[in-house]
Design a protein around this motif. Structure first.
Motif, PDB file in Angstrom:
ATOM      1  N   GLY A  21       0.781  -1.227   0.000  1.00 23.59           N
ATOM      2  CA  GLY A  21       0.000   0.000   0.000  1.00 23.59           C
ATOM      3  C   GLY A  21       0.815   1.281   0.000  1.00 23.59           C
ATOM      4  N   GLU A  22       2.123   1.169  -0.156  1.00 27.79           N
ATOM      5  CA  GLU A  22       2.953   2.368  -0.188  1.00 27.79           C
ATOM      6  C   GLU A  22       2.807   3.083  -1.532  1.00 27.79           C
ATOM      7  N   VAL A  23       3.074   4.394  -1.515  1.00 27.01           N
ATOM      8  CA  VAL A  23       3.063   5.189  -2.741  1.00 27.01           C
ATOM      9  C   VAL A  23       4.350   5.994  -2.828  1.00 27.01           C
ATOM     10  N   PHE A  24       4.802   6.232  -4.055  1.00 29.80           N
ATOM     11  CA  PHE A  24       5.956   7.096  -4.281  1.00 29.80           C
ATOM     12  C   PHE A  24       5.421   8.490  -4.598  1.00 29.80           C
ATOM     13  N   ALA A  25       6.028   9.510  -3.965  1.00 27.13           N
ATOM     14  CA  ALA A  25       5.572  10.880  -4.172  1.00 27.13           C
ATOM     15  C   ALA A  25       6.752  11.794  -4.461  1.00 27.13           C
ATOM     16  N   GLU A  26       6.515  12.768  -5.314  1.00 23.23           N
ATOM     17  CA  GLU A  26       7.488  13.822  -5.597  1.00 23.23           C
ATOM     18  C   GLU A  26       7.456  14.808  -4.435  1.00 23.23           C
ATOM     19  N   ILE A  27       8.617  15.164  -3.919  1.00 24.06           N
ATOM     20  CA  ILE A  27       8.707  16.087  -2.786  1.00 24.06           C
ATOM     21  C   ILE A  27       8.524  17.523  -3.277  1.00 24.06           C
ATOM     22  N   LEU A  28       7.632  18.259  -2.615  1.00 27.30           N
ATOM     23  CA  LEU A  28       7.390  19.657  -2.948  1.00 27.30           C
ATOM     24  C   LEU A  28       7.732  20.596  -1.799  1.00 27.30           C
ATOM     25  N   THR A  29       8.113  20.032  -0.660  1.00 25.88           N
ATOM     26  CA  THR A  29       8.406  20.840   0.515  1.00 25.88           C
ATOM     27  C   THR A  29       9.880  21.208   0.577  1.00 25.88           C
ATOM     28  N   ASP A  30      10.166  22.315   1.235  1.00 25.41           N
ATOM     29  CA  ASP A  30      11.549  22.722   1.474  1.00 25.41           C
ATOM     30  C   ASP A  30      12.164  21.930   2.623  1.00 25.41           C
ATOM     31  N   PHE A  31      11.324  21.194   3.373  1.00 22.54           N
ATOM     32  CA  PHE A  31      11.780  20.484   4.562  1.00 22.54           C
ATOM     33  C   PHE A  31      11.322  19.023   4.543  1.00 22.54           C
ATOM     34  N   PRO A  32      11.874  18.189   3.648  1.00 23.29           N
ATOM     35  CA  PRO A  32      11.424  16.789   3.605  1.00 23.29           C
ATOM     36  C   PRO A  32      11.692  16.025   4.900  1.00 23.29           C
ATOM     37  N   GLU A  33      12.664  16.469   5.683  1.00 22.85           N
ATOM     38  CA  GLU A  33      12.953  15.806   6.951  1.00 22.85           C
ATOM     39  C   GLU A  33      11.800  15.946   7.941  1.00 22.85           C
ATOM     40  N   LYS A  34      10.896  16.884   7.710  1.00 23.12           N
ATOM     41  CA  LYS A  34       9.763  17.102   8.608  1.00 23.12           C
ATOM     42  C   LYS A  34       8.719  15.991   8.514  1.00 23.12           C
ATOM     43  N   ASP A  62     -12.424  21.759  -1.574  1.00 21.91           N
ATOM     44  CA  ASP A  62     -11.361  22.511  -0.920  1.00 21.91           C
ATOM     45  C   ASP A  62     -11.041  21.965   0.467  1.00 21.91           C
ATOM     46  N   ASN A  63     -11.715  20.914   0.901  1.00 18.46           N
ATOM     47  CA  ASN A  63     -11.469  20.311   2.200  1.00 18.46           C
ATOM     48  C   ASN A  63     -10.801  18.954   2.010  1.00 18.46           C
ATOM     49  N   PRO A  64      -9.468  18.929   1.990  1.00 14.05           N
ATOM     50  CA  PRO A  64      -8.765  17.653   1.828  1.00 14.05           C
ATOM     51  C   PRO A  64      -9.125  16.684   2.958  1.00 14.05           C
ATOM     52  N   CYS A  65      -9.027  15.371   2.668  1.00 13.77           N
ATOM     53  CA  CYS A  65      -9.348  14.369   3.685  1.00 13.77           C
ATOM     54  C   CYS A  65      -8.097  14.054   4.515  1.00 13.77           C
ATOM     55  N   GLU A  66      -8.294  13.918   5.813  1.00 13.03           N
ATOM     56  CA  GLU A  66      -7.193  13.661   6.743  1.00 13.03           C
ATOM     57  C   GLU A  66      -6.775  12.195   6.673  1.00 13.03           C
ATOM     58  N   VAL A  67      -5.457  11.965   6.719  1.00 13.60           N
ATOM     59  CA  VAL A  67      -4.908  10.608   6.740  1.00 13.60           C
ATOM     60  C   VAL A  67      -3.810  10.538   7.800  1.00 13.60           C
ATOM     61  N   GLU A  68      -3.537   9.324   8.253  1.00 14.03           N
ATOM     62  CA  GLU A  68      -2.457   9.104   9.209  1.00 14.03           C
ATOM     63  C   GLU A  68      -1.259   8.508   8.481  1.00 14.03           C
ATOM     64  N   LEU A  69      -0.110   9.150   8.616  1.00  6.82           N
ATOM     65  CA  LEU A  69       1.127   8.646   8.029  1.00  6.82           C
ATOM     66  C   LEU A  69       1.706   7.602   8.972  1.00  6.82           C
ATOM     67  N   VAL A  70       1.780   6.349   8.499  1.00  6.23           N
ATOM     68  CA  VAL A  70       2.280   5.249   9.313  1.00  6.23           C
ATOM     69  C   VAL A  70       3.800   5.162   9.214  1.00  6.23           C
ATOM     70  N   HIS A  71       4.302   5.322   7.995  1.00  2.00           N
ATOM     71  CA  HIS A  71       5.733   5.164   7.766  1.00  2.00           C
ATOM     72  C   HIS A  71       6.114   5.926   6.502  1.00  2.00           C
ATOM     73  N   HIS A  72       7.369   6.323   6.423  1.00  2.00           N
ATOM     74  CA  HIS A  72       7.872   6.980   5.212  1.00  2.00           C
ATOM     75  C   HIS A  72       9.380   6.778   5.126  1.00  2.00           C
ATOM     76  N   TRP A  73       9.917   6.928   3.926  1.00  2.00           N
ATOM     77  CA  TRP A  73      11.362   6.970   3.741  1.00  2.00           C
ATOM     78  C   TRP A  73      11.674   7.683   2.438  1.00  2.00           C
ATOM     79  N   LEU A  74      12.802   8.385   2.441  1.00  2.00           N
ATOM     80  CA  LEU A  74      13.254   9.073   1.233  1.00  2.00           C
ATOM     81  C   LEU A  74      13.796   8.028   0.271  1.00  2.00           C
ATOM     82  N   HIS A  75      13.487   8.197  -1.030  1.00  2.00           N
ATOM     83  CA  HIS A  75      13.846   7.178  -2.019  1.00  2.00           C
ATOM     84  C   HIS A  75      13.986   7.822  -3.397  1.00  2.00           C
ATOM     85  N   LYS A  76      15.171   7.729  -3.980  1.00  2.00           N
ATOM     86  CA  LYS A  76      15.432   8.172  -5.358  1.00  2.00           C
ATOM     87  C   LYS A  76      14.893   9.575  -5.648  1.00  2.00           C
ATOM     88  N   GLY A  77      15.202  10.531  -4.789  1.00  2.00           N
ATOM     89  CA  GLY A  77      14.791  11.913  -5.005  1.00  2.00           C
ATOM     90  C   GLY A  77      13.358  12.221  -4.635  1.00  2.00           C
TER      91      GLY A  77
END
Length: 195
Positions: A21-34, A62-77
């Motif tokens: 169920g993981e997804v790959f996402a392009e980072i748009l934030t200045d602070f990916p470590e956050k 205009d009301n995005p749905c809330e989700v809980e982030l279980v896990h993440h890791w930086l991968h290939k940019g």
């Protein structure tokens, strides 16, 4: 690309990654470590173009749905995200085109004189290298994938797209409140970098 009022973009979901169920996402934030500090995120429905770019749907809520982030890791940019309740490839496929956002008030704190790259979008770029300042155009996007220096994508007066390196040596002043960025650009740079 500007997020709906009150929201800040962190990432754009591109495709599934893995079997759980993981997804790959392009980072748009200045602070990916956050991402390490965040458990509550929101998803906004976007549209995925053939080129892989994501834009908010014109009829999106205009009301995005809330989700809980279980896990993440930086991968290939980018970043791999795993959300609670998304435990299969088919469930993850439903997230393609979603934009990961947070409320504007949850952004990281900045020191005096610092600003968010996303706040540059919509600002007027003014060349102050001569005695008479010249408005180059409006900043439409910031491309951080081109190399070590971000590239400002500016829409000029004649609707030309102009690429300007966001180099500290050129930067003179950023006034986010007034939507104005002042840079002392080398002679000929604007004409050289028209697409």
């Amino acid at each position: 690309m500007i997020a709906p009022e009150g929201w800040v973009w962190l990432a754009r979901v591109k495709y599934t990654q893995g079997r759980k169920g993981e997804v790959f996402a392009e980072i748009l934030t200045d602070f990916p470590e956050k991402f390490m500090e965040r458990r509550r995120l929101w998803l906004l429905r976007g549209t995925l173009s053939e080129g892989g770019d994501v834009a908010p749907k014109k009829d999106a809520d205009d009301n995005p749905c809330e989700v809980e982030l279980v896990h993440h890791w930086l991968h290939k940019g980018g970043v791999v995200l795993h959300f609670a309740g998304v435990d299969s490839i088919s469930a993850a496929e439903q997230l393609a085109g979603m934009i990961v956002v947070i409320p504007r008030e949850d952004r990281a704190s900045l020191s005096t004189g610092e600003f968010f790259i996303g706040d540059l979008i919509g600002c007027a770029l003014v060349d102050v290298s001569s005695a008479e300042p010249v408005t180059v155009g409006e900043i439409e996007d910031v491309d951080r994938s081109a190399g070590p220096v971000a590239i400002l994508v500016v829409r000029g007066k004649s609707t030309d797209e102009i690429l300007i390196p966001f180099a500290k040596d050129y930067l003179r002043r950023v006034d986010v409140e007034a939507k104005r960025v002042e840079m002392a650009l080398p002679e000929g740079l604007v004409d050289l970098n028209k697409r």
